[in-house]
Design a protein around this motif. Sequence first.
Motif, short mmCIF file in Angstrom:
data_model
loop_
_atom_site.label_atom_id
_atom_site.label_comp_id
_atom_site.label_asym_id
_atom_site.label_seq_id
_atom_site.Cartn_x
_atom_site.Cartn_y
_atom_site.Cartn_z
N ILE A 32 0.85 -1.21 0.00
CA ILE A 32 0.00 0.00 0.00
C ILE A 32 0.88 1.25 0.00
O ILE A 32 0.58 2.23 -0.68
CB ILE A 32 -1.03 0.00 1.17
CG1 ILE A 32 -1.84 1.30 1.24
CG2 ILE A 32 -0.40 -0.26 2.52
CD1 ILE A 32 -2.72 1.61 0.07
N ARG A 33 1.98 1.20 0.74
CA ARG A 33 2.90 2.35 0.74
C ARG A 33 3.44 2.59 -0.67
O ARG A 33 3.50 3.71 -1.15
CB ARG A 33 4.06 2.11 1.71
CG ARG A 33 3.65 2.20 3.18
CD ARG A 33 4.90 2.01 4.06
NE ARG A 33 4.64 2.29 5.45
CZ ARG A 33 4.30 1.37 6.36
NH1 ARG A 33 4.14 0.10 5.99
NH2 ARG A 33 4.11 1.70 7.62
N LYS A 34 3.81 1.48 -1.32
CA LYS A 34 4.34 1.58 -2.68
C LYS A 34 3.27 2.14 -3.62
O LYS A 34 3.56 3.03 -4.44
CB LYS A 34 4.80 0.19 -3.15
CG LYS A 34 5.50 0.20 -4.49
CD LYS A 34 6.00 -1.21 -4.84
CE LYS A 34 6.55 -1.26 -6.26
NZ LYS A 34 6.88 -2.63 -6.68
N ALA A 35 2.04 1.65 -3.47
CA ALA A 35 0.95 2.10 -4.34
C ALA A 35 0.69 3.59 -4.16
O ALA A 35 0.49 4.32 -5.13
CB ALA A 35 -0.33 1.31 -4.04
N LEU A 36 0.72 4.05 -2.91
CA LEU A 36 0.43 5.47 -2.64
C LEU A 36 1.50 6.38 -3.23
O LEU A 36 1.24 7.56 -3.46
CB LEU A 36 0.30 5.70 -1.13
CG LEU A 36 -0.95 5.11 -0.47
CD1 LEU A 36 -0.83 5.14 1.05
CD2 LEU A 36 -2.22 5.83 -0.91
N ASP A 37 2.69 5.82 -3.46
CA ASP A 37 3.75 6.61 -4.11
C ASP A 37 3.58 6.66 -5.62
O ASP A 37 4.28 7.41 -6.30
CB ASP A 37 5.13 6.01 -3.78
CG ASP A 37 5.59 6.43 -2.40
OD1 ASP A 37 5.10 7.47 -1.90
OD2 ASP A 37 6.41 5.70 -1.80
N GLU A 146 -6.49 1.96 14.39
CA GLU A 146 -5.70 2.49 15.51
C GLU A 146 -4.30 2.92 15.07
O GLU A 146 -3.72 3.87 15.57
CB GLU A 146 -5.58 1.44 16.63
CG GLU A 146 -6.83 1.37 17.50
CD GLU A 146 -6.90 0.09 18.33
OE1 GLU A 146 -7.92 -0.10 19.00
OE2 GLU A 146 -5.94 -0.72 18.30
N LYS A 147 -3.75 2.17 14.13
CA LYS A 147 -2.41 2.50 13.63
C LYS A 147 -2.43 3.62 12.60
O LYS A 147 -1.37 4.03 12.12
CB LYS A 147 -1.79 1.25 13.01
CG LYS A 147 -1.21 0.28 14.03
CD LYS A 147 0.06 -0.35 13.49
CE LYS A 147 0.95 -0.89 14.60
NZ LYS A 147 2.29 -1.18 14.14
N GLY A 148 -3.61 4.05 12.23
CA GLY A 148 -3.71 5.11 11.22
C GLY A 148 -3.62 4.60 9.79
O GLY A 148 -3.45 5.39 8.86
N TYR A 149 -3.73 3.27 9.62
CA TYR A 149 -3.65 2.71 8.26
C TYR A 149 -4.99 2.83 7.55
O TYR A 149 -5.08 2.73 6.34
CB TYR A 149 -3.21 1.24 8.29
CG TYR A 149 -1.83 1.03 8.85
CD1 TYR A 149 -1.00 2.11 9.15
CD2 TYR A 149 -1.33 -0.26 9.05
CE1 TYR A 149 0.26 1.91 9.67
CE2 TYR A 149 -0.06 -0.46 9.55
CZ TYR A 149 0.74 0.62 9.86
OH TYR A 149 1.99 0.42 10.36
N ILE A 150 -6.05 2.95 8.35
CA ILE A 150 -7.37 3.26 7.80
C ILE A 150 -7.75 4.59 8.42
O ILE A 150 -7.60 4.75 9.63
CB ILE A 150 -8.42 2.19 8.19
CG1 ILE A 150 -8.05 0.82 7.64
CG2 ILE A 150 -9.82 2.60 7.73
CD1 ILE A 150 -8.95 -0.31 8.15
N GLY A 151 -8.20 5.53 7.61
CA GLY A 151 -8.57 6.82 8.17
C GLY A 151 -8.13 7.94 7.25
O GLY A 151 -8.03 7.74 6.04
N SER A 152 -7.83 9.08 7.85
CA SER A 152 -7.52 10.21 6.98
C SER A 152 -6.02 10.28 6.71
O SER A 152 -5.20 10.00 7.58
CB SER A 152 -8.06 11.50 7.60
OG SER A 152 -7.15 12.01 8.52
N LYS A 153 -5.69 10.63 5.49
CA LYS A 153 -4.31 10.80 5.03
C LYS A 153 -3.42 9.64 5.48
O LYS A 153 -2.46 9.82 6.24
CB LYS A 153 -3.75 12.14 5.51
CG LYS A 153 -4.54 13.34 4.99
CD LYS A 153 -3.84 14.64 5.31
CE LYS A 153 -4.65 15.86 4.93
NZ LYS A 153 -4.88 16.04 3.50
N ILE A 154 -3.74 8.46 4.95
CA ILE A 154 -3.04 7.27 5.43
C ILE A 154 -1.61 7.22 4.92
O ILE A 154 -1.31 7.66 3.81
CB ILE A 154 -3.81 5.97 5.06
CG1 ILE A 154 -4.00 5.83 3.55
CG2 ILE A 154 -5.16 5.93 5.76
CD1 ILE A 154 -4.55 4.48 3.12
N GLY A 156 0.86 8.97 5.51
CA GLY A 156 1.45 10.26 5.15
C GLY A 156 1.10 10.77 3.76
O GLY A 156 1.68 11.73 3.27
N SER A 157 0.13 10.11 3.11
CA SER A 157 -0.28 10.55 1.77
C SER A 157 -1.47 11.51 1.89
O SER A 157 -1.88 11.85 2.99
CB SER A 157 -0.70 9.35 0.93
OG SER A 157 -1.94 8.85 1.40
#
Lengths: 412, 149
Positions: A32-37, A146-154, A156-157
């Motif tokens: 997902i990190r790679k995709a967001l880049d 809770e980890k911020g992986y779902i939510g707003s601006k996941i 850092g994107s």
Amino acid sequence: MIHEKRVLLKNLGKINPASIDDYEKAGGYKAIRKALDMNHLLVIDEMMNSSLRGRGGAGFSTGLKNKFTSESCLRCEQKYLICNADEGEPGTFKDRIIMENDPHLLIEGMLIAAYAIGASKAFVYLRGEYYRSIDMVTLAIKTAREKGYIGSKIFGSDFSVDIEIRLGAGSYLCGEELTLLESMEGKRGYPRIKPPFPAEKGLFGYPTLVNNVETLATIPVIIAEGSEWYSKLGIPESPGTKIFTISGDVANPGFFEVEMGTTLRDIVYGLAGGIKDGKRLKAMLLGGAAGTFVDETVLDTPMAYDSLKEKGAVLGSGAIMVLDETRSILCMTQSILEFFKHECCGKCVPCRVGTDRLVRMIKDINRGNENRFTLEEMVDEAGYIAKTSLCPLGQSPIMPLASLQRYFNDQF
Amino acid sequence: MNRSEVLERFNPQKDNLLGILHGLQNGNPNNYLTESDLKAVAEYLNITFSHVFGVVTYYTMFSLKQRGKYIIRICNSPVCNMKRSLSLADEIRDLLGIGVGETTGDMLFTLEYTECLGRCDVAPSIMVAEDVYGNVTRKSLASIIKKYK
């Protein structure tokens, strides 16, 4: 000797499915990190290039479905992603295996798909009776949030997305994507007329992508390893791996992930240990109730969408039900037809009347009445239902019946 | 959880109907929905009673009839059928004196059929409350039932 090729199920048994840390230690949430880049269009390109076909049973191109939804209604302020986790095709339990053993893999796939199409809201429509899957996916959503992986601006994107679970309540038909949308909107599970397809007008009238659990769980590895790597798995016509669930009269029933194009013989005799108790093989039902019967002449056919089609068979959900020589094909057929009758919603008259008639016909045949109905008459009846019904349920009974005509006409 | 606690957990949007119905039914010791539940939901979501009634009667997991504390569901899929799952219903009749759709006098058990539970590798399978059991035999059935008595 045939071996499994565990791509989707690589974490199975190796991580604690309740632990997000375990999933991350195994390389999770990197795709997902790679995709967001990447530009979201490139993510869709990767899906297109992978040639992945929908694993729910219909086998439609996943890349195209993503593309259509992404390009649809650019002015719409809302798009939705729905994970179809309403697994209910008889003989199928691949989605349950994924949800119970690696739920974060599904969440990661959903995040990538949501990003690809620009959906800020995603749902998992999960079968009401799948209590363990419900618990595991609920927990996965909670810990990822809770980890911020779902939510707003996941991660850092600029991309924000929420995922929510919605429960089914006992309806096979709601596994069909348009009916699923009706159910999600809080209605009876009646099928919709299509077009419009969900990509155009889906949930609450907004563009919606509906993908099966196994399909979504495949996306992280395609992004992580690249479409070129993925498309080398399997065979060119149907690349990748597939989870097959095998049941019935085999020594070692269960689930096996293999490359597409593996022969039925390798699955039934190699992985599942052959026919139980030294008996002989009589038939295999491929793809569930909405599937096709085949005999031993199909054993060496590659398990792939098009090669099976040539044999009048379907891959469907990946279910393989094996019947040994002592089993009655006619009893199995009755069980399948009773299932369709029970699950018919009643909206289309030909299906409502026809599925009932098919049950009467097979019962009549099974009773051995004089002047009983023939298989040909049943195929005719099922043909009318298929032509005059809205949804795939009405189009299903013809599949096993026509395959019986091809492979087991002598049993009637 | 009482009715208003269940309703409070959901926004009053029509698409929450199935979730609310699950919540109310699970909160009822007899695993069913009452007419006043349906009326309250209709009012809460500002939809007609007939819509709620239509939804409740469409989905097999919802019941308008009182059921036992534990619902025994026998898988009625082709694979479980092939492995004689229907004979388990006869065994339950012997054990508990109830047929499919019936509830024991002490309101402990209700027997139902269900569609494929996705346990085809261990057919025949049954579900008691939220627990799933595979490779069920007439013999093992008795010890499973005992656990809930």
